[in-house]
Enzyme design. Structure first.
Site, PDB file in Angstrom:
ATOM      1  N   HIS A 123     -40.058  10.118 -13.790  1.00  0.00           N
ATOM      2  CA  HIS A 123     -41.300   9.850 -14.253  1.00  0.00           C
ATOM      3  C   HIS A 123     -41.630   8.616 -14.759  1.00  0.00           C
ATOM      4  O   HIS A 123     -40.645   7.899 -15.294  1.00  0.00           O
ATOM      5  CB  HIS A 123     -41.793  10.899 -15.377  1.00  0.00           C
ATOM      6  CG  HIS A 123     -42.995  11.000 -15.895  1.00  0.00           C
ATOM      7  ND1 HIS A 123     -43.958  10.100 -16.619  1.00  0.00           N
ATOM      8  CD2 HIS A 123     -44.189  11.762 -15.522  1.00  0.00           C
ATOM      9  CE1 HIS A 123     -45.021  10.607 -16.807  1.00  0.00           C
ATOM     10  NE2 HIS A 123     -45.381  11.498 -15.856  1.00  0.00           N
ATOM     11  N   ASP A 201     -34.707  13.592 -20.368  1.00  0.00           N
ATOM     12  CA  ASP A 201     -36.102  13.858 -20.451  1.00  0.00           C
ATOM     13  C   ASP A 201     -36.218  15.219 -20.034  1.00  0.00           C
ATOM     14  O   ASP A 201     -36.082  15.753 -18.872  1.00  0.00           O
ATOM     15  CB  ASP A 201     -36.700  12.974 -19.465  1.00  0.00           C
ATOM     16  CG  ASP A 201     -38.111  13.110 -19.001  1.00  0.00           C
ATOM     17  OD1 ASP A 201     -39.020  12.518 -18.211  1.00  0.00           O
ATOM     18  OD2 ASP A 201     -38.608  14.379 -19.546  1.00  0.00           O
ATOM     19  N   GLN A 204     -39.742  19.005 -18.371  1.00  0.00           N
ATOM     20  CA  GLN A 204     -40.071  20.147 -17.675  1.00  0.00           C
ATOM     21  C   GLN A 204     -38.954  21.115 -17.596  1.00  0.00           C
ATOM     22  O   GLN A 204     -39.073  22.198 -16.901  1.00  0.00           O
ATOM     23  CB  GLN A 204     -39.952  19.545 -15.986  1.00  0.00           C
ATOM     24  CG  GLN A 204     -41.199  18.427 -15.848  1.00  0.00           C
ATOM     25  CD  GLN A 204     -42.609  19.342 -15.802  1.00  0.00           C
ATOM     26  OE1 GLN A 204     -42.670  20.402 -15.853  1.00  0.00           O
ATOM     27  NE2 GLN A 204     -43.484  18.420 -16.060  1.00  0.00           N
ATOM     28  N   LYS A 227     -46.512  21.003 -22.960  1.00  0.00           N
ATOM     29  CA  LYS A 227     -45.694  21.580 -21.740  1.00  0.00           C
ATOM     30  C   LYS A 227     -44.982  22.881 -22.087  1.00  0.00           C
ATOM     31  O   LYS A 227     -44.105  23.409 -21.269  1.00  0.00           O
ATOM     32  CB  LYS A 227     -44.904  20.833 -21.034  1.00  0.00           C
ATOM     33  CG  LYS A 227     -45.533  19.561 -20.522  1.00  0.00           C
ATOM     34  CD  LYS A 227     -44.546  18.526 -19.677  1.00  0.00           C
ATOM     35  CE  LYS A 227     -45.264  17.207 -19.459  1.00  0.00           C
ATOM     36  NZ  LYS A 227     -46.344  17.037 -18.668  1.00  0.00           N
ATOM     37  N   CYS A 365     -47.135  10.665 -11.035  1.00  0.00           N
ATOM     38  CA  CYS A 365     -46.224   9.555 -12.179  1.00  0.00           C
ATOM     39  C   CYS A 365     -44.789   9.407 -11.620  1.00  0.00           C
ATOM     40  O   CYS A 365     -43.898   9.188 -12.370  1.00  0.00           O
ATOM     41  CB  CYS A 365     -46.477   9.878 -13.303  1.00  0.00           C
ATOM     42  SG  CYS A 365     -48.235   9.702 -14.253  1.00  0.00           S
TER      43      CYS A 365
HETATM   44  C1  LIG Z   1     -40.490  14.763 -16.277  1.00  0.00           C
HETATM   45  C2  LIG Z   1     -41.746  14.291 -17.026  1.00  0.00           C
HETATM   46  N1  LIG Z   1     -41.417  13.318 -18.045  1.00  0.00           N
HETATM   47  C3  LIG Z   1     -42.401  12.800 -18.885  1.00  0.00           C
HETATM   48  C4  LIG Z   1     -43.575  13.306 -18.820  1.00  0.00           C
HETATM   49  C5  LIG Z   1     -44.803  12.750 -19.811  1.00  0.00           C
HETATM   50  O1  LIG Z   1     -45.210  13.715 -20.468  1.00  0.00           O
HETATM   51  P1  LIG Z   1     -46.572  13.293 -21.668  1.00  0.00           P
HETATM   52  O2  LIG Z   1     -46.565  14.559 -22.381  1.00  0.00           O
HETATM   53  O3  LIG Z   1     -47.554  12.911 -20.665  1.00  0.00           O
HETATM   54  O4  LIG Z   1     -45.913  12.122 -22.579  1.00  0.00           O
HETATM   55  C6  LIG Z   1     -43.971  14.228 -17.693  1.00  0.00           C
HETATM   56  C7  LIG Z   1     -45.692  14.797 -17.575  1.00  0.00           C
HETATM   57  N2  LIG Z   1     -45.753  14.942 -16.267  1.00  0.00           N
HETATM   58  C8  LIG Z   1     -46.949  15.347 -15.921  1.00  0.00           C
HETATM   59  C9  LIG Z   1     -48.023  14.359 -16.161  1.00  0.00           C
HETATM   60  S1  LIG Z   1     -47.941  13.050 -14.887  1.00  0.00           S
HETATM   61  C10 LIG Z   1     -46.932  15.913 -14.529  1.00  0.00           C
HETATM   62  O5  LIG Z   1     -48.145  16.731 -14.066  1.00  0.00           O
HETATM   63  O6  LIG Z   1     -46.069  15.964 -13.823  1.00  0.00           O
HETATM   64  C11 LIG Z   1     -42.911  14.751 -17.003  1.00  0.00           C
HETATM   65  O7  LIG Z   1     -43.423  15.739 -16.382  1.00  0.00           O
END
Ligand SMILES: Cc1ncc(COP(=O)(O)O)c(CN[C@@H](CS)C(=O)O)c1O
Length: 406
Positions: A123, A201, A204, A227, A365
């Site tokens: 991401h 990370d 997910q 999430k 992203c």
């Molecule tokens: C693997 C991974 N790593 C970081 C992020 C960022 O998370 P934040 O809570 O926005 O900081 C995400 C967030 N992915 C969302 C928004 S693009 C998706 O629709 O897939 C992610 O999936």
């Protein structure tokens, strides 16, 4: 133990609603999950009865809020099986957590010509922070390639480690665009064997399978509250205590200090050293019931159920001519990305929305990943424990209708 789906669904009020006069079929859980009723009640109760600043007040409301807020830290320590509560840093979310590691660890542990490894599937929040910091010290960010199935190319990973000078590897536990579940315990061990630290990370994975930081032996791990059925704007960075102790603060301000003079400041102990200013108090308090729900529901049961949903959805979507699933790793979580010849994902997403089905379309992203698969975007359905096979049938029927229209 099996999930009592009707009972689970009753705990997520948003599932009652309609969109465009159709029952909501919410399949965008990788972007953000629905909020558990206990989270909504905790937020409402806090703002109705308990509002006050925390950590420094001497009155009842402040002390009461502090106790509640810090109970979330204890819950997260239990959830992650972290050795110490001071290894749990509260942030604004995964992006903020990764930026904290990049801003505080990299200048201190990485030097000119050293290497930070990330994979093609990352991401942007696990790509850009490392680039920003590496640029300042002329260190290098290198790519771990992935296979056509969307797995980490393990041979290439080992070769990159053997080239030497790798100081940090940062990798998604589960890909938000492919659904690939990476064997991070193995990859962490390989990194350590070659003198590199490892950041996970877990955005997910945290709500989809058990994450045990001591078993993984990861050095850092990041995730977001929103999430995992919790409030937005709140997240966690786990870090090994010795590492966090050795790292300078991320931001300056209140709470992160011990003694401030005009000439110099000494800093607060962990975890507060990394928590400057008034935090998202409600977010922290609202996250605890979400954690309690996850633990009560049993993450192993959740993982098995979501795998059933993914396998069912994959089988059904593969029956549709022209559909190509992007991400066919053997070990996958509840993310189904696909493209359809002659139909742009955004058009599909719009037509599905009109039928009450919420999916995500775009690059998610992960633009380097889209380039790797020669697509500009995908359509992505992502599942959670409150979704059902009946909802998947509605999704597939709506997809066929959309394709007939296009
Ligand atoms: C693997 C991974 N790593 C970081 C992020 C960022 O998370 P934040 O809570 O926005 O900081 C995400 C967030 N992915 C969302 C928004 S693009 C998706 O629709 O897939 C992610 O999936």
């Amino acid at each position: 133990m099996a999930l009592e789906i009707d009972n689970i669904r009753n705990q997520f009020p948003q599932l009652e609603r309609k969109v465009h006069d159709r029952p909501l079929i919410y399949l965008d859980n990788a972007a953000s999950t629905l909020k558990h009723i206990s989270v909504i009640e905790a937020l409402n109760n806090h703002y109705t009865n308990d509002v006050a600043n925390i950590h420094r007040g001497v009155h009842y409301l402040s002390e009461h809020g502090t106790i509640q807020y810090e109970q979330t830290r204890d819950s997260i320590q239990d959830l992650l099986n972290a050795e110490s509560r001071c290894e749990i840093i509260f942030t604004k979310g995964t992006t903020d957590s990764l930026n904290l590691v990049a801003a505080s660890f990299v200048p201190h542990y990485v030097k000119k010509d050293d290497v930070i490894l990330i994979s093609t599937m990352e991401h942007h929040s696990n790509i850009v922070p490392w680039q920003i910091q590496a640029e300042k010290i002329e260190a290098k960010v290198k790519e771990i390639p992935i296979t056509d199935d969307g797995d980490i190319d393990e041979e290439a990973y080992i070769e990159l480690l053997k080239e030497g000078n790798v100081k940090l590897v940062s990798m998604a536990h589960i890909s938000n665009s492919l659904g690939t579940i990476n064997d991070i315990k193995k990859y962490i061990s390989l990194a350590h064997d070659h003198g590199a630290y490892f950041c996970v990370d877990a955005a997910q994975s945290i709500a989809h399978e058990k994450v045990d930081v001591q078993d993984l032996n990861c050095d850092f791990l990041a995730f977001s509250s929103h999430k995992m059925f919790g409030p937005t704007g709140f997240g966690v960075l786990y870090g090994k205590e010795k590492l966090l102790e050795s790292m300078p603060p991320y931001q300056g301000g209140g709470d992160m200090i011990d003694v401030v003079t005009i000439e110099k400041t000494t800093y607060n102990e962990l975890p507060h050293k990394f928590e400057a200013g008034t935090p998202h108090i409600a977010g922290g308090i609202g996250l605890k019931p979400a954690i309690d729900f996850l633990i009560d529901t049993d993450l192993n049961v959740i993982k098995r159920y979501e795998k059933e949903l993914l396998d069912y959805a994959t089988q059904k979507i593969n029956e549709i001519e022209k559909v190509q699933v992007i991400g066919t790793a053997k070990q996958k979580a509840s993310v189904l990305s696909f493209v359809v010849d002659g139909a742009h994902p955004h058009d599909l997403g719009t037509l599905l929305d009109r039928q009450g089905v919420a999916i995500r379309t775009g690059h998610h992203c992960t633009q380097p990943l889209m380039k790797r698969f020669n697509v500009s975007a995908t359509a992505r359905a992502s599942f959670s424990l409150y979704n059902t096979k009946e909802e998947i049938d509605i999704f597939i029927k709506a997809l066929n209708k959309a394709l007939n229209f296009l």
